[in-house]
Design a protein around this motif. Structure first.
Motif, mmCIF file in Angstrom:
data_model
loop_
_atom_site.group_PDB
_atom_site.id
_atom_site.type_symbol
_atom_site.label_atom_id
_atom_site.label_comp_id
_atom_site.label_asym_id
_atom_site.label_seq_id
_atom_site.Cartn_x
_atom_site.Cartn_y
_atom_site.Cartn_z
ATOM 1 N N ALA A 89 0.833 -1.195 0.000
ATOM 2 C CA ALA A 89 0.000 0.000 0.000
ATOM 3 C C ALA A 89 0.871 1.249 0.000
ATOM 4 C CB ALA A 89 -0.916 -0.007 1.219
ATOM 5 N N PHE A 90 0.368 2.292 -0.629
ATOM 6 C CA PHE A 90 1.114 3.555 -0.638
ATOM 7 C C PHE A 90 0.129 4.700 -0.799
ATOM 8 C CE2 PHE A 90 0.541 2.389 -5.004
ATOM 9 C CZ PHE A 90 0.458 3.568 -5.721
ATOM 10 N N ALA A 91 0.513 5.884 -0.385
ATOM 11 C CA ALA A 91 -0.345 7.064 -0.498
ATOM 12 C C ALA A 91 -0.533 7.414 -1.969
ATOM 13 C CB ALA A 91 0.267 8.236 0.255
ATOM 14 N N ARG A 92 -1.790 7.565 -2.368
ATOM 15 C CA ARG A 92 -2.054 7.840 -3.782
ATOM 16 C C ARG A 92 -3.281 8.729 -3.976
ATOM 17 N NH1 ARG A 92 -3.094 2.397 -2.671
ATOM 18 N NH2 ARG A 92 -5.264 1.745 -2.978
ATOM 19 N N GLU A 93 -3.506 9.614 -3.048
ATOM 20 C CA GLU A 93 -4.620 10.540 -3.197
ATOM 21 C C GLU A 93 -4.349 11.493 -4.358
ATOM 22 O OE1 GLU A 93 -7.501 10.479 -1.685
ATOM 23 O OE2 GLU A 93 -6.949 8.795 -0.395
ATOM 24 N N GLY A 94 -5.340 11.686 -5.195
ATOM 25 C CA GLY A 94 -5.210 12.611 -6.315
ATOM 26 C C GLY A 94 -6.020 13.873 -6.081
ATOM 27 N N GLU A 95 -5.580 14.964 -6.645
ATOM 28 C CA GLU A 95 -6.311 16.224 -6.530
ATOM 29 C C GLU A 95 -7.431 16.229 -7.557
ATOM 30 O OE1 GLU A 95 -5.583 21.061 -6.951
ATOM 31 O OE2 GLU A 95 -3.883 19.671 -6.967
ATOM 32 N N ALA A 96 -8.670 16.367 -7.085
ATOM 33 C CA ALA A 96 -9.836 16.243 -7.955
ATOM 34 C C ALA A 96 -9.790 17.224 -9.113
ATOM 35 C CB ALA A 96 -11.113 16.444 -7.152
ATOM 36 N N GLY A 97 -9.916 16.695 -10.321
ATOM 37 C CA GLY A 97 -10.090 17.508 -11.511
ATOM 38 C C GLY A 97 -8.850 18.151 -12.075
ATOM 39 N N VAL A 98 -7.668 17.909 -11.479
ATOM 40 C CA VAL A 98 -6.489 18.634 -11.930
ATOM 41 C C VAL A 98 -6.100 18.259 -13.366
ATOM 42 C CG1 VAL A 98 -4.832 16.955 -11.016
ATOM 43 C CG2 VAL A 98 -4.171 19.356 -11.228
ATOM 44 N N ASP A 99 -6.470 17.048 -13.802
ATOM 45 C CA ASP A 99 -6.146 16.622 -15.166
ATOM 46 C C ASP A 99 -7.354 16.634 -16.099
ATOM 47 O OD1 ASP A 99 -3.490 16.234 -14.533
ATOM 48 O OD2 ASP A 99 -3.748 14.115 -14.029
ATOM 49 N N ALA A 100 -8.484 17.156 -15.638
ATOM 50 C CA ALA A 100 -9.680 17.218 -16.485
ATOM 51 C C ALA A 100 -9.503 18.317 -17.524
ATOM 52 C CB ALA A 100 -10.914 17.483 -15.640
ATOM 53 N N ARG A 101 -9.617 17.945 -18.764
ATOM 54 C CA ARG A 101 -9.450 18.899 -19.868
ATOM 55 C C ARG A 101 -10.718 18.952 -20.705
ATOM 56 N NH1 ARG A 101 -5.853 19.632 -16.969
ATOM 57 N NH2 ARG A 101 -3.602 19.526 -17.332
ATOM 58 N N PRO A 102 -11.081 20.116 -21.228
ATOM 59 C CA PRO A 102 -12.280 20.198 -22.079
ATOM 60 C C PRO A 102 -12.159 19.261 -23.280
ATOM 61 C CG PRO A 102 -11.474 22.393 -21.497
ATOM 62 C CD PRO A 102 -10.416 21.429 -21.062
ATOM 63 N N VAL A 103 -13.278 18.650 -23.636
ATOM 64 C CA VAL A 103 -13.293 17.736 -24.776
ATOM 65 C C VAL A 103 -13.436 18.534 -26.070
ATOM 66 C CG1 VAL A 103 -14.565 15.856 -25.894
ATOM 67 C CG2 VAL A 103 -14.288 15.884 -23.401
ATOM 68 N N GLN A 104 -12.568 18.237 -27.009
ATOM 69 C CA GLN A 104 -12.653 18.874 -28.326
ATOM 70 C C GLN A 104 -13.676 18.107 -29.152
ATOM 71 O OE1 GLN A 104 -10.930 21.738 -29.129
ATOM 72 N NE2 GLN A 104 -10.305 21.647 -26.975
ATOM 73 N N ARG A 105 -14.869 18.665 -29.297
ATOM 74 C CA ARG A 105 -15.956 17.980 -29.991
ATOM 75 C C ARG A 105 -15.682 17.868 -31.485
ATOM 76 N NH1 ARG A 105 -18.459 15.096 -26.162
ATOM 77 N NH2 ARG A 105 -19.012 16.407 -24.370
#
Length: 513
Positions: A89-105
């Motif tokens: 086990a290891f610490a793996r908390e991610g920051e919510a939404g930091v890698d969310a990018r707008p979708v190019q439609r």
């Protein structure tokens, strides 16, 4: 993933990785010139070879992520597997939404030839379905469906060329459980999702009569009502087995006339909802078929469609990567809530999340759940996570979503179809032969050796990526085009073999009394 199209004997996914993956069986003395390493001993195909010295207790990285801890000192060129690598086990908390990018439609949107139901829902197949409230009515349901089997009675459907078939989806539950508990609610939610699925032109619901899962209660929970497209009856009230089978056959004959009126029409890819599955995974899954499917998912989302990532135990250890892609903090929190539920659930049953991978996964080169999960998440592509749903819950968000399911493929896919998936994409490295009804299932093989051995079951060979003859992006485009063709009616290998009826497996929770 650019390194995946080189011609070296082993593939390193990221420059920071401590291991590479053998393209073929590596013998002692083989030079991995690109990495300045000479192989020590035998490394099977799909397995890991160390690229640098790793101290005992040090983390080992693949995909630039931790996949475990060295159980002992590992020298460059040595085989890395269960004998010297373990889960930790290891610490793996991610920051919510930091890698969310707008979708190019994408414009114009891709299209397929779908079946538009009267209420506007779009189907990829046109079946008449027979569902059961309880296992006790399974034999009757199958007898009704068998009357219309093309392989047994080809003349039975000869007059209905626009109908894909009559299928009975039976299960092992429906009684000996609490009348007001979660297990029954989940079963009813699953059956309700199938009863309203667009790939069914109409449905019969067959019960015994005295079971806990009373049909009126199922219909009430799921806001369903009987009518032209949904008929419900039970064996006890109809007068026994023979009379119930005869009644069911008579009803299906009538329903087939209506179902045969369906015609395909050009519709937007936004009506495509794809369930993502991987089963019989191997060391190549996270390099070839899974990231290629992820590239196809990115295209699907860009064209307005929906993809459902699932199998919660098989994202464990990589959930922080999905949290970082969450479209909102609430979505991230909902995902982590399901992870915590699984930790508690497995603990109650004297299990642990790292009981995975399976024996076949390990034979194929996967060592820990962390490694397996990182490869599995690659199926999801790169777009934001727009929703998290419970098992068999109707999927109401577009784009990439997550549904909480077990890792067992038939149970997981059953939940996805209940949620609305009208197509399944299933990657495999060891050679799964899974099929699904009423939604077609595409099999994507991870390596060419599997393709050559089991082409009878595999729809597309993603092993070309391992061979260096195709890239992940090129294969992603091919998968996306295959999705559209399949949704338009092109049959899959599993459909040609008749898979689908036995693979309906609702998630059974709780005690059987």
């Amino acid at each position: 993933m650019n390194g995946a199209i080189s011609v070296e004997p082993a593939i390193r996914i990221h420059p920071d990785d401590d291991v590479a993956i053998a393209r073929r069986q590596l013998l002692g003395g083989t030079s991995l010139a690109a990495f300045g390493v000479v192989v020590s001993g035998l490394v099977p195909p799909g397995h890991k070879v160390a690229l640098r010295a790793i101290a005992k207790g040090a983390p080992v990285r693949r995909y630039r992520q931790v996949i475990g801890t060295a159980k002992q000192a590992i020298e460059p060129g040595q085989h890395v597997h269960v004998h010297n690598l373990e889960y930790s086990a290891f610490a793996r908390e991610g920051e919510a939404g930091v890698d969310a990018r707008p979708v190019q439609r994408a414009l114009p949107r891709a299209t397929f030839e779908g079946i538009v139901r009267a209420d506007g829902r779009v189907a990829t197949r046109n079946y008449v379905g027979i569902l059961t409230s309880v296992n006790c009515s399974a034999t009757v349901a199958r007898a009704i469906a068998d009357h219309f089997r093309r392989d047994l009675r080809p003349q039975a459907l000869a007059r209905y060329p626009h109908v894909d078939g009559v299928v009975a989806l039976t299960h092992g539950g429906g009684c000996a459980t609490a009348a007001d508990g979660e297990p029954l609610a989940v079963l009813r939610r699953t059956l309700g999702g199938y009863a309203r699925h667009p790939n069914f032109a109409s449905v019969l619901m067959v019960g015994l009569g005295c079971e806990t899962n009373q049909i009126p209660g199922l219909l009430e929970q799921e806001s369903l009502s009987t009518g032209a497209a949904l008929h419900a009856f039970n064996i006890q009230e109809t007068g026994g087995t023979a009379k119930t089978v005869a009644h069911g056959i008579e009803l299906v004959e009538w329903l087939l006339e209506q179902a045969n009126e369906a015609r395909r029409a050009t519709v937007s890819a936004e009506h495509l909802m794809v369930g993502l599955q991987c089963g019989g995974s191997d060391g190549y899954s996270g390099i070839s078929a899974n990231p290629a499917l992820g590239a196809a998912v990115d295209r699907l989302v860009q064209h307005g469609g929906t993809a459902i990532l699932s199998e919660t135990p098989e994202i464990y250890g990589g959930e922080h990567l999905l949290v970082r892609r969450a479209a909102s903090p609430e979505i991230a929190a909902r995902l982590m809530q399901r992870i915590r539920w699984w930790e508690e659930y497995t603990a109650r049953h004297a299990m642990a999340m790292d009981n995975n991978p399976s024996a076949g996964n390990k034979a194929g080169g996967l060592t820990t759940i962390l490694e397996k999960s990182l490869g599995a998440i690659a199926k999801s592509g790169t777009t934001p996570l727009t929703g998290v749903f419970e098992y068999a819950e109707p999927v109401t968000a577009g784009g990439l979503v997550f549904m909480d399911t077990p890792g067992y493929d038939p149970v997981s896919a059953t939940g996805q179809v209940a949620g609305g998936a009208n197509l399944i994409c299933f990657t495999t490295g060891r050679g799964s032969a899974y099929g699904c009804a009423p939604s077609p299932s595409l099999k994507l093989g991870t390596n060419t050796e599997l393709w050559e051995r089991q082409a009878d079951d595999i729809d597309l060979n993603c092993g070309e990526i391992i061979d260096g003859t195709s890239s992940v992006d090129e294969m992603g485009e091919r998968i996306f085009r295959l999705m559209l063709a399949t949704a338009s009616g092109e049959t899959t290998k599993s459909e040609r073999h008749g898979y689908g009826q036995s693979e309906f497996v609702p998630w059974q929770l709780g005690a059987t009394m």
